[in-house]
Scaffold this active site. Structure first.
Site, mmCIF file in Angstrom:
data_model
loop_
_atom_site.group_PDB
_atom_site.id
_atom_site.type_symbol
_atom_site.label_atom_id
_atom_site.label_comp_id
_atom_site.label_asym_id
_atom_site.label_seq_id
_atom_site.Cartn_x
_atom_site.Cartn_y
_atom_site.Cartn_z
ATOM 1 C CE LYS A 52 -3.380 -1.311 -0.585
ATOM 2 N NZ LYS A 52 -3.708 -2.004 -1.837
ATOM 3 N N GLY A 54 2.007 2.396 -2.799
ATOM 4 C CA GLY A 54 2.064 3.057 -4.059
ATOM 5 C C GLY A 54 2.979 2.360 -5.111
ATOM 6 C CG HIS A 102 4.555 -6.107 -1.030
ATOM 7 N ND1 HIS A 102 4.732 -4.747 -1.427
ATOM 8 C CD2 HIS A 102 3.149 -6.543 -1.706
ATOM 9 C CE1 HIS A 102 3.553 -4.486 -2.250
ATOM 10 N NE2 HIS A 102 3.034 -5.449 -2.444
ATOM 11 C CB SER A 132 -4.152 2.292 1.792
ATOM 12 O OG SER A 132 -4.055 1.937 0.396
ATOM 13 C CG MET A 230 -2.030 4.727 -13.540
ATOM 14 S SD MET A 230 -0.627 4.159 -12.355
ATOM 15 C CE MET A 230 -0.805 2.329 -12.251
ATOM 16 N NE ARG A 249 -8.445 3.592 0.157
ATOM 17 C CZ ARG A 249 -8.770 4.607 0.923
ATOM 18 N NH1 ARG A 249 -9.852 4.978 1.507
ATOM 19 N NH2 ARG A 249 -7.523 5.267 1.458
ATOM 20 N N GLY A 251 -6.089 7.378 -3.549
ATOM 21 C CA GLY A 251 -4.797 8.093 -4.318
ATOM 22 C C GLY A 251 -4.388 9.343 -3.707
HETATM 23 S S1 PPS Z 1 -0.163 -3.038 -3.202
HETATM 24 O O1 PPS Z 1 -1.583 -4.113 -3.262
HETATM 25 O O2 PPS Z 1 0.449 -3.364 -1.936
HETATM 26 O O3 PPS Z 1 0.596 -3.474 -4.029
HETATM 27 O O4 PPS Z 1 -0.795 -1.578 -3.221
HETATM 28 P P1 PPS Z 1 -0.039 -0.437 -3.770
HETATM 29 O O5 PPS Z 1 0.129 -0.212 -5.131
HETATM 30 O O6 PPS Z 1 1.602 -0.287 -2.875
HETATM 31 O O7 PPS Z 1 -0.735 0.851 -3.021
HETATM 32 C C1 PPS Z 1 -1.994 1.283 -3.497
HETATM 33 C C2 PPS Z 1 -2.242 2.510 -3.043
HETATM 34 O O8 PPS Z 1 -1.780 3.217 -4.039
HETATM 35 C C3 PPS Z 1 -2.588 4.199 -4.597
HETATM 36 N N1 PPS Z 1 -2.242 4.550 -5.915
HETATM 37 C C4 PPS Z 1 -2.041 5.527 -6.376
HETATM 38 N N2 PPS Z 1 -1.938 6.956 -5.834
HETATM 39 C C5 PPS Z 1 -1.369 8.040 -6.605
HETATM 40 N N3 PPS Z 1 -1.318 7.864 -8.050
HETATM 41 C C6 PPS Z 1 -1.565 6.569 -8.726
HETATM 42 N N4 PPS Z 1 -1.290 6.395 -10.142
HETATM 43 C C7 PPS Z 1 -1.944 5.682 -7.962
HETATM 44 N N5 PPS Z 1 -2.081 4.184 -8.191
HETATM 45 C C8 PPS Z 1 -2.359 3.744 -7.075
HETATM 46 C C9 PPS Z 1 -3.985 3.395 -4.457
HETATM 47 O O9 PPS Z 1 -4.953 4.334 -4.625
HETATM 48 C C10 PPS Z 1 -3.712 2.990 -2.813
HETATM 49 O O10 PPS Z 1 -3.820 3.990 -2.188
HETATM 50 P P2 PPS Z 1 -5.273 4.498 -1.350
HETATM 51 O O11 PPS Z 1 -4.901 5.421 -0.207
HETATM 52 O O12 PPS Z 1 -5.890 3.161 -0.878
HETATM 53 O O13 PPS Z 1 -6.134 5.118 -2.423
#
Ligand code: PPS
Length: 289
Positions: A52, A54, A102, A132, A230, A249, A251
């Site tokens: 989570k 990013g 991870h 998240s 995305m 979700r 972001g």
């Molecule tokens: S995982 O399942 O552990 O691989 O998840 P991970 O990708 O590390 O983290 C998911 C969170 O990243 C947000 N996200 C983004 N934020 C900004 N810009 C972009 N393009 C983007 N893509 C994914 C995603 O919404 C999750 O955070 P939250 O706070 O839940 O929205």
């Protein structure tokens, strides 16, 4: 290895796989078990992050930078997830591969240090990250079978009784590993910095990869990897029981304020001071910090 059910503070349980005393998602265990023999290629790059942070975002940015185009083959971040697939799967991926994991630094294949693989170490402020992770655990019903309340989940995640273990331990292990392995090239990037100034951070990653792209290409990478783009293109995968995208979700930086009460936040701050004593890591909890 065994399937275990871990109860939160209200008695609702999450289903994990326990391997050698650590918790993981209920993935086929073969990939974990053969991590020691994973064959790295010289031009591999690995995006390393606690869940989570990013990972999907940075993985897609790196893919475009490695390919030199924003028109990359449609693929999911999980396709490059080292602990999910066996060696045959990775042998079939064309070079340069963009991998992700991870796992702790010490759990990565020994060839990472031998071949001096490029690592991009991504981190995110733990308050937003825990919110998240809560939505990840409740949203991926097939994997975790969990529907507990946030107030009962927070003690669990603060205590590290979730897949990949404690965020605090993960960060401390990586901080030490980066210090102790100066010959392994590692670029540290932070979610909040990419949110604040995507172009600057994408340029930093591009430089680390040894690329020299014109600024208009880097801007196109930022746009193609924006949250809205995305979510639009990939949000249909991994949806929660109510049909919402789990991996895309909100972001945002600062969503934790909608979830942490004042006393939860104060409690978190005390736990942080205790667990991170001596660490030089600093996190931004809003973009104004
Ligand atoms: S995982 O399942 O552990 O691989 O998840 P991970 O990708 O590390 O983290 C998911 C969170 O990243 C947000 N996200 C983004 N934020 C900004 N810009 C972009 N393009 C983007 N893509 C994914 C995603 O919404 C999750 O955070 P939250 O706070 O839940 O929205």
């Amino acid at each position: 290895m065994t399937s275990v059910k871990i109860p939160d503070a209200g008695g609702d349980t999450l289903t994990f796989l326990q391997i050698q005393g650590r918790l993981y998602p209920s993935f086929p265990p073969e990939a974990f078990m053969s991590m020691n023999t994973f064959k790295m290629r010289r031009d591999d790059v690995i995006v390393c992050a606690y869940p989570k942070s990013g990972t999907h975002w940075v993985w897609e940015i790196v893919r475009m930078l490695q390919a030199g185009t924003t028109e990359v083959e449609p693929a999911e971040k999980d396709d490059g997830m080292m602990e999910l697939f066996d060696q045959d799967h990775f042998d079939q991926l064309p070079s340069p591969r963009v991998l992700n994991s991870h796992l702790l630094f010490t759990q990565l294949p020994p060839e990472v240090t031998q071949k001096k693989s490029k690592l991009i170490f991504l981190s995110r402020n733990p308050k937003d990250l825990f919110v998240s992770y809560y939505h990840h655990h409740t949203g991926l019903a097939d994997l975790y079978n969990y529907s507990g309340k946030w107030k009962n989940y927070l003690p669990l995640v603060l205590d590290g009784r979730v897949d990949y273990g404690s965020w605090f331990d993960y960060m401390r292990e990586w901080e030490k590993a980066i210090q102790n392995n100066p010959d392994v090239p590692v670029l540290s990037v932070m979610y909040e910095d990419i949110k604040e100034d995507p172009y600057k951070e994408v340029r930093k990653i591009s430089d680390f990869l040894g690329k020299n792209y014109p600024s208009d290409f880097l801007h196109r990478v930022c746009d193609s990897c924006s949250f809205s783009r995305m979510r639009e293109h990939k949000g249909q995968y991994d949806t929660s029981p109510d049909g919402l995208p789990v991996m895309y979700r909100k972001g945002q930086v600062g969503d934790w304020k909608n979830w942490f009460t004042v006393s939860m936040s104060e409690w978190f701050d005390r736990v942080y001071v205790d667990k991170m004593e001596g660490s030089k890591l600093k996190f931004r909890y809003t973009l104004e910090d």
